[in-house]
Design a protein around this motif. Structure first.
Motif, PDB file in Angstrom:
ATOM      1  N   ILE A  17       0.838  -1.206   0.000  1.00 29.63           N
ATOM      2  CA  ILE A  17       0.000   0.000   0.000  1.00 29.63           C
ATOM      3  C   ILE A  17       0.871   1.253   0.000  1.00 29.63           C
ATOM      4  O   ILE A  17       0.574   2.229  -0.666  1.00 29.63           O
ATOM      5  CB  ILE A  17      -0.959  -0.020   1.204  1.00 29.63           C
ATOM      6  N   ALA A  18       1.969   1.208   0.773  1.00 31.14           N
ATOM      7  CA  ALA A  18       2.918   2.328   0.826  1.00 31.14           C
ATOM      8  C   ALA A  18       4.311   1.757   1.015  1.00 31.14           C
ATOM      9  O   ALA A  18       4.493   0.753   1.700  1.00 31.14           O
ATOM     10  CB  ALA A  18       2.573   3.273   1.978  1.00 31.14           C
ATOM     11  N   ASP A  19       5.308   2.405   0.379  1.00 31.01           N
ATOM     12  CA  ASP A  19       6.693   1.966   0.532  1.00 31.01           C
ATOM     13  C   ASP A  19       7.609   3.188   0.597  1.00 31.01           C
ATOM     14  O   ASP A  19       7.131   4.311   0.753  1.00 31.01           O
ATOM     15  CB  ASP A  19       7.091   0.998  -0.585  1.00 31.01           C
ATOM     16  N   HIS A  20       8.900   2.958   0.442  1.00 25.74           N
ATOM     17  CA  HIS A  20       9.875   4.045   0.572  1.00 25.74           C
ATOM     18  C   HIS A  20       9.605   5.210  -0.379  1.00 25.74           C
ATOM     19  O   HIS A  20       9.956   6.343  -0.081  1.00 25.74           O
ATOM     20  CB  HIS A  20      11.301   3.512   0.373  1.00 25.74           C
ATOM     21  N   THR A  21       8.947   4.937  -1.513  1.00 21.30           N
ATOM     22  CA  THR A  21       8.699   6.012  -2.479  1.00 21.30           C
ATOM     23  C   THR A  21       7.628   6.984  -2.010  1.00 21.30           C
ATOM     24  O   THR A  21       7.610   8.135  -2.446  1.00 21.30           O
ATOM     25  CB  THR A  21       8.282   5.449  -3.859  1.00 21.30           C
ATOM     26  N   VAL A  42       3.016  -2.973   9.303  1.00 21.48           N
ATOM     27  CA  VAL A  42       3.824  -1.766   9.169  1.00 21.48           C
ATOM     28  C   VAL A  42       5.256  -2.154   9.501  1.00 21.48           C
ATOM     29  O   VAL A  42       5.538  -2.606  10.616  1.00 21.48           O
ATOM     30  CB  VAL A  42       3.350  -0.637  10.111  1.00 21.48           C
ATOM     31  N   ALA A  43       6.144  -2.037   8.534  1.00 20.08           N
ATOM     32  CA  ALA A  43       7.565  -2.289   8.743  1.00 20.08           C
ATOM     33  C   ALA A  43       8.246  -0.923   8.795  1.00 20.08           C
ATOM     34  O   ALA A  43       8.119  -0.130   7.857  1.00 20.08           O
ATOM     35  CB  ALA A  43       8.136  -3.133   7.616  1.00 20.08           C
ATOM     36  N   ALA A  44       8.952  -0.645   9.901  1.00 12.65           N
ATOM     37  CA  ALA A  44       9.568   0.677  10.060  1.00 12.65           C
ATOM     38  C   ALA A  44      10.989   0.543  10.591  1.00 12.65           C
ATOM     39  O   ALA A  44      11.202  -0.131  11.589  1.00 12.65           O
ATOM     40  CB  ALA A  44       8.732   1.530  11.020  1.00 12.65           C
ATOM     41  N   PRO A  45      11.955   1.185   9.901  1.00  9.59           N
ATOM     42  CA  PRO A  45      11.817   1.915   8.638  1.00  9.59           C
ATOM     43  C   PRO A  45      11.567   0.972   7.461  1.00  9.59           C
ATOM     44  O   PRO A  45      11.584  -0.248   7.618  1.00  9.59           O
ATOM     45  CB  PRO A  45      13.157   2.637   8.503  1.00  9.59           C
ATOM     46  N   SER A  46      11.362   1.560   6.309  1.00 11.51           N
ATOM     47  CA  SER A  46      11.039   0.831   5.096  1.00 11.51           C
ATOM     48  C   SER A  46      12.112  -0.209   4.756  1.00 11.51           C
ATOM     49  O   SER A  46      13.287  -0.002   5.001  1.00 11.51           O
ATOM     50  CB  SER A  46      10.906   1.840   3.947  1.00 11.51           C
ATOM     51  N   GLY A  47      11.696  -1.341   4.188  1.00 12.36           N
ATOM     52  CA  GLY A  47      12.621  -2.384   3.756  1.00 12.36           C
ATOM     53  C   GLY A  47      11.886  -3.613   3.254  1.00 12.36           C
ATOM     54  O   GLY A  47      12.233  -4.171   2.216  1.00 12.36           O
ATOM     55  N   PHE A  48      10.869  -4.038   4.001  1.00 17.26           N
ATOM     56  CA  PHE A  48      10.136  -5.263   3.676  1.00 17.26           C
ATOM     57  C   PHE A  48       9.466  -5.185   2.300  1.00 17.26           C
ATOM     58  O   PHE A  48       9.484  -6.154   1.532  1.00 17.26           O
ATOM     59  CB  PHE A  48       9.122  -5.564   4.775  1.00 17.26           C
ATOM     60  N   ALA A  49       8.894  -4.048   1.950  1.00 15.53           N
ATOM     61  CA  ALA A  49       8.209  -3.907   0.656  1.00 15.53           C
ATOM     62  C   ALA A  49       9.174  -4.143  -0.503  1.00 15.53           C
ATOM     63  O   ALA A  49       8.783  -4.673  -1.544  1.00 15.53           O
ATOM     64  CB  ALA A  49       7.542  -2.543   0.534  1.00 15.53           C
TER      65      ALA A  49
END
Length: 149
Positions: free
Chosen positions: A19-23, A101-108
């Protein structure tokens, strides 16, 4: 306006939608919706660079994280801290839907690189292993293995 169209991919027997990633989050987090089939369990693993918050939308979801075990129903959540060995499973005959929710981004990044459009398609394991190293994920055992207390 978002520049990410939701990507929905099969990832080792589960349907994961980015749904949401680093971008779209400036690398702060990834938001993923997961659809887990009945009687499935992911391999024991840990994320060395990000935490994972799980929120159950429907069904029942079992989490083993370190020495803790939680059976979650709709509306319940569980935080898996960074570097905690964990596995999750749907142990009954009903599917489960969760938000992660993976924080910070990486899993996506891993899902986008290795996920497949077809449920029956085999993921590229060489690519999976390379991306895991790059994002700090470690597989600790096959499905069915639980964290040692």
């Amino acid at each position: 306006m978002s520049n990410l169209m939701t990507q929905s991919l099969w990832f080792f027997g589960s349907r994961l939608s980015i749904i949401a990633d680093h971008t779209t989050t400036a690398g702060q987090y990834d938001l993923i919706e997961g659809y887990f089939l009945p009687s499935t369990q992911i391999p024991l693993h840990r994320h060395t660079r990000y935490s994972e918050q799980i929120y159950v939308l429907s069904g029942e979801f079992t989490v083993w994280a370190g020495e803790k075990k939680a059976v979650l129903s709709a509306g319940e959540s569980f935080l898996i801290p960074t570097a905690t060995p964990h596995t999750v499973a749907v142990l009954n005959d009903q599917p489960a839907r969760v938000l992660v929710v993976a924080a910070p981004s990486g899993f996506a990044r891993l899902i986008a690189a290795v996920g497949t459009l077809d449920e029956k398609e085999t993921p590229d394991m060489e690519l999976f292993e390379r991306i895991c190293v790059e994002i700090g994920d470690e597989i600790l055992g096959p499905p069915g293995t639980l964290p040692s207390a």
